[in-house]
Design an enzyme around this catalytic site. Structure first.
Site, short mmCIF file in Angstrom:
data_model
loop_
_atom_site.label_atom_id
_atom_site.label_comp_id
_atom_site.label_asym_id
_atom_site.label_seq_id
_atom_site.Cartn_x
_atom_site.Cartn_y
_atom_site.Cartn_z
NE ARG A 78 -36.83 23.83 12.98
CZ ARG A 78 -37.90 23.75 13.78
NH1 ARG A 78 -38.65 24.81 13.98
NH2 ARG A 78 -38.21 22.63 14.38
CD GLU A 87 -41.04 12.64 23.13
OE1 GLU A 87 -40.73 13.66 22.49
OE2 GLU A 87 -40.45 12.26 24.15
P1 AMP Z 1 -40.05 13.85 15.44
O1 AMP Z 1 -41.33 13.54 14.74
O2 AMP Z 1 -40.14 13.59 16.92
O3 AMP Z 1 -38.84 13.17 14.82
O4 AMP Z 1 -39.84 15.39 15.38
C1 AMP Z 1 -39.35 15.94 14.28
C2 AMP Z 1 -39.84 17.35 14.07
O5 AMP Z 1 -39.90 18.14 15.25
C3 AMP Z 1 -38.89 18.02 13.16
O6 AMP Z 1 -39.62 18.72 12.19
C4 AMP Z 1 -38.07 18.93 14.04
O7 AMP Z 1 -37.90 20.16 13.41
C5 AMP Z 1 -38.86 19.10 15.31
N1 AMP Z 1 -38.09 18.81 16.53
C6 AMP Z 1 -38.29 17.78 17.38
N2 AMP Z 1 -37.47 17.83 18.43
C7 AMP Z 1 -36.70 18.92 18.24
C8 AMP Z 1 -35.63 19.53 18.99
N3 AMP Z 1 -35.19 19.01 20.16
N4 AMP Z 1 -35.06 20.63 18.49
C9 AMP Z 1 -35.50 21.17 17.32
N5 AMP Z 1 -36.49 20.65 16.59
C10 AMP Z 1 -37.09 19.55 17.04
#
Ligand code: AMP
Length: 171
Positions: free
Chosen positions: A59, A96
């Site tokens: 995305r 996570e």
């Molecule tokens: P992070 O590494 O935890 O910051 O996760 C970021 C990636 O996961 C991004 O590429 C987001 O598109 C996706 N992502 C994580 N949590 C969500 C959420 N609650 N809704 C949509 N996309 C998420």
């Protein structure tokens, strides 16, 4: 701004139980909302000097490509392993639950280039931190990070304290 907040759909328990997924597809399919989202993301980047934007698969590509066009910069894809055809550099980072790996073409960022990293959502910050490390590994400089959405309660910023972060909608 309120219009954007309303068009983003919450999907509970996707991709796994307990996660409320921010679904941006209704925003993307509404011409006016998508244009507004890009305008808001572009605004704080206009005054900055940098060389290219990185979009994080998948995305992130959508927003980074539109911003690249709007701001007159190049777009560098950072992809899941095995997708890029030429020599790559890799980064693995903790999520996570478990870990993940991303790749970039080894010659995509030249030493000293200033890069803006783009994704749709800043959640725990693990992904963005990994990509920032990748940029620095090849001698680039992270000028800023840009996200449409920031999930404040996951404290992604705490992993990115060295960097300037631009977000449009905070939850
Ligand atoms: P992070 O590494 O935890 O910051 O996760 C970021 C990636 O996961 C991004 O590429 C987001 O598109 C996706 N992502 C994580 N949590 C969500 C959420 N609650 N809704 C949509 N996309 C998420």
């Amino acid at each position: 701004m309120e219009q954007l907040r309303q068009i983003i759909r919450d999907v509970p328990d996707f991709p796994q139980k307990g996660i409320v997924f921010k679904d941006i597809t209704p925003l993307l399919s509404d011409a006016q909302s998508f244009r507004k989202a890009i305008d808001y993301m572009a605004a704080p980047l206009k005054s900055r000097e940098f060389d290219a934007l990185i979009g994080i698969e998948s995305r992130g590509f959508i927003f980074a490509a539109a911003l690249a066009y709007e701001l007159g910069k190049g777009h560098i894809p950072v992809r899941k392993p095995g997708k890029l055809p030429a020599d790559t550099v890799q980064v693995s980072y903790e999520l996570e639950y478990g870990s993940d790996t991303l790749e970039m073409h080894a010659d995509a960022v030249e030493a000293g280039q200033r890069i803006v990293i783009v994704d749709d959502v800043l959640a725990t910050g693990g992904t963005a931190r990994g990509v920032a490390d990748l940029v620095e590994k090849v001698g680039g400089k992270v000028e800023a990070l840009s996200f449409l959405i920031e999930l404040d309660f996951l404290k992604g910023r705490d992993k990115l304290t060295d960097y300037d972060i631009c977000t449009v909608l905070n939850y």
